[in-house]
Design an enzyme around this catalytic site. Structure first.
Site, PDB file in Angstrom:
ATOM      1  N   LYS A  63      -3.436   5.285   6.678  1.00  0.00           N
ATOM      2  CA  LYS A  63      -3.081   4.248   5.707  1.00  0.00           C
ATOM      3  C   LYS A  63      -2.408   4.833   4.460  1.00  0.00           C
ATOM      4  CE  LYS A  63      -7.531   3.646   3.461  1.00  0.00           C
ATOM      5  NZ  LYS A  63      -8.600   2.704   3.176  1.00  0.00           N
ATOM      6  N   TYR A  67       1.860  13.774 -29.136  1.00  0.00           N
ATOM      7  CA  TYR A  67       1.826  12.471 -29.806  1.00  0.00           C
ATOM      8  C   TYR A  67       0.462  12.209 -30.435  1.00  0.00           C
ATOM      9  CZ  TYR A  67       5.979  11.705 -26.961  1.00  0.00           C
ATOM     10  OH  TYR A  67       7.209  11.825 -26.384  1.00  0.00           O
TER      11      TYR A  67
HETATM   12  C1  LIG Z   1     -11.696   1.377   7.538  1.00  0.00           C
HETATM   13  C2  LIG Z   1     -11.590   2.826   7.213  1.00  0.00           C
HETATM   14  N1  LIG Z   1     -11.946   3.732   8.120  1.00  0.00           N
HETATM   15  C3  LIG Z   1     -11.884   5.057   7.869  1.00  0.00           C
HETATM   16  C4  LIG Z   1     -11.453   5.525   6.654  1.00  0.00           C
HETATM   17  C5  LIG Z   1     -11.411   7.008   6.407  1.00  0.00           C
HETATM   18  O1  LIG Z   1     -12.281   7.379   5.399  1.00  0.00           O
HETATM   19  P1  LIG Z   1     -12.255   8.878   4.872  1.00  0.00           P
HETATM   20  O2  LIG Z   1     -10.956   9.072   4.205  1.00  0.00           O
HETATM   21  O3  LIG Z   1     -13.397   8.947   3.928  1.00  0.00           O
HETATM   22  O4  LIG Z   1     -12.421   9.740   6.072  1.00  0.00           O
HETATM   23  C6  LIG Z   1     -11.072   4.613   5.673  1.00  0.00           C
HETATM   24  C7  LIG Z   1     -10.630   5.083   4.366  1.00  0.00           C
HETATM   25  O5  LIG Z   1     -10.847   4.548   3.336  1.00  0.00           O
HETATM   26  C8  LIG Z   1     -11.143   3.224   5.962  1.00  0.00           C
HETATM   27  O6  LIG Z   1     -10.794   2.294   5.049  1.00  0.00           O
END
Ligand SMILES: Cc1ncc(COP(=O)(O)O)c(C=O)c1O
Length: 354
Positions: free
Chosen positions: A30, A254
């Protein structure tokens, strides 16, 4: 001189191999593969023997299909773009009875994985009995009207928590319900474990995959793990563009961002929050010539680092590497691993895969 985002492709692949060993893994792709880039990551994972991928966005799932024509591609969010799901052979979550009843006809012929809500309460069926009802209703339909219920899954919300017992609760609830429902339906794909759960418990019996994200991308899911559990193949570096000398009580940046208490050498470095470095990162150090120096201020395109006489203009400044890792900063409350990865600005940093 430009600040750089440099990925060591071999180190990345070696790490994937080291993390997964001989275990079956669904790689979480993702947000553009945790911002490592879908094209690069899919090829690296395929090379290491991973052929099952998941993401939350249909557009990404379609791109994964194009990059990995023979892989299993699983969409973790529901979509009502049923034609696209069919056309690209994308398997999808079934998140609720309501979704099933609303789209029963459109779901015909699609491959779905039933999702159990559990303690995260983000998506999924409330109970295993509700899932059983859907299985039974689906079984009563003529074959051509049925969806193909091939998988079942959940996502743990507390696997990286050790102070509370919620991980044990969500794990127990999942494993108990799963044992019951498997008597009624033969699931080919069973997946529940993120990086933290996989490291804590190993792959649960009867599960087809661990569904891993962050550990594949080089960060530890929780702080008590040794760094050796995963290797960060990404380096973010910049350059000392000038050295400025400040007298005691003089300020720089700043709105008095930094005020010298004594005579101070400040290195002006060509990276800032505009490049995606989290503001809280400026409370910590960076590495110049193998030595750690404190960051004193972070601006949009610059930062100040307090240095000694060894540092000069032109020196390389390491913000992140395997020696000063994103997970180290996560555990110092800079922000979550994936938060820093996602923020890095690939338009302003020079991006190189070596
Ligand atoms: C539905 C789902 N599965 C698996 C994962 C993987 O998690 P991680 O990055 O902690 O391994 C995620 C990540 O957020 C997720 O949303």
């Amino acid at each position: 001189m430009t600040a750089r985002w440099i990925l060591d492709a071999n180190a990345f692949k070696q790490n994937v191999s080291h993390v997964i060993g001989d275990q079956p893994v669904m790689a979480v792709m993702k947000n553009n593969a945790y911002h490592y880039g879908l094209d690069f990551a899919i090829h690296a994972f395929l090379e290491q023997g991973i052929n099952t991928f998941s993401t939350t966005v249909l557009r990404e799932a379609v791109r994964i299909r194009a990059l990995a024509p023979d892989a299993i591609v699983f969409l973790m969010n529901p979509s009502t773009e049923f034609n696209i799901l069919h056309e690209h052979d994308i398997q999808m979550t079934l998140p609720s009875t309501e979704f099933y009843l609303t789209y029963k006809h459109e779901l015909a012929g699609l491959t779905v994985h039933l999702e159990y809500e559990n303690l995260l309460h983000r998506s999924g069926f409330h109970t295993f009995d509700e899932m059983l009802d859907v299985i039974e209703t689906n079984n009563l339909l003529p074959l051509e009207d049925q969806m193909n219920i091939t998988g079942i899954w959940t996502h743990f919300g507390y696997a990286d928590e050790f102070e509370v017992s919620d991980y044990d609760k969500e794990k127990e609830s999942w494993l108990k319900g799963l044992a019951m429902i498997r008597h009624h339906h033969d699931f080919k794909k069973i997946h529940a474990q993120n990086s933290a759960s996989f490291v804590r418990d190993g792959l649960f019996p009867g599960h087809s995959h661990a569904r891993l994200g962050i550990i594949l991308y080089g960060s530890r899911p929780y702080s008590s793990l040794p760094e050796s559990i995963t290797h960060q193949a990404l380096t973010v570096s910049a350059n000392v563009i000038q050295i400025r000398l400040l007298d005691a009580d003089q300020s720089a940046g700043y709105s008095f961002a930094f005020t010298a208490v004594h005579e101070t050498r400040l290195a002006v470095v060509d990276i800032g929050y505009g490049d995606g470095i989290l503001r809280t990162r400026s409370k910590h150090e960076c590495i110049i010539n193998n030595k750690r120096y404190p960051i004193r201020a972070l601006m949009m395109s610059h930062m100040f680092v307090e240095v000694d006489d060894d540092v000069k203009a032109g020196d390389e400044v390491i913000i992140y590497s395997n020696d000063i890792r994103i997970d180290e900063m996560t555990f110092k409350s800079v922000g979550a691993n994936s938060e820093q990865l996602s923020a890095l600005n690939h338009h302003s940093l020079l991006k190189e895969i070596i």
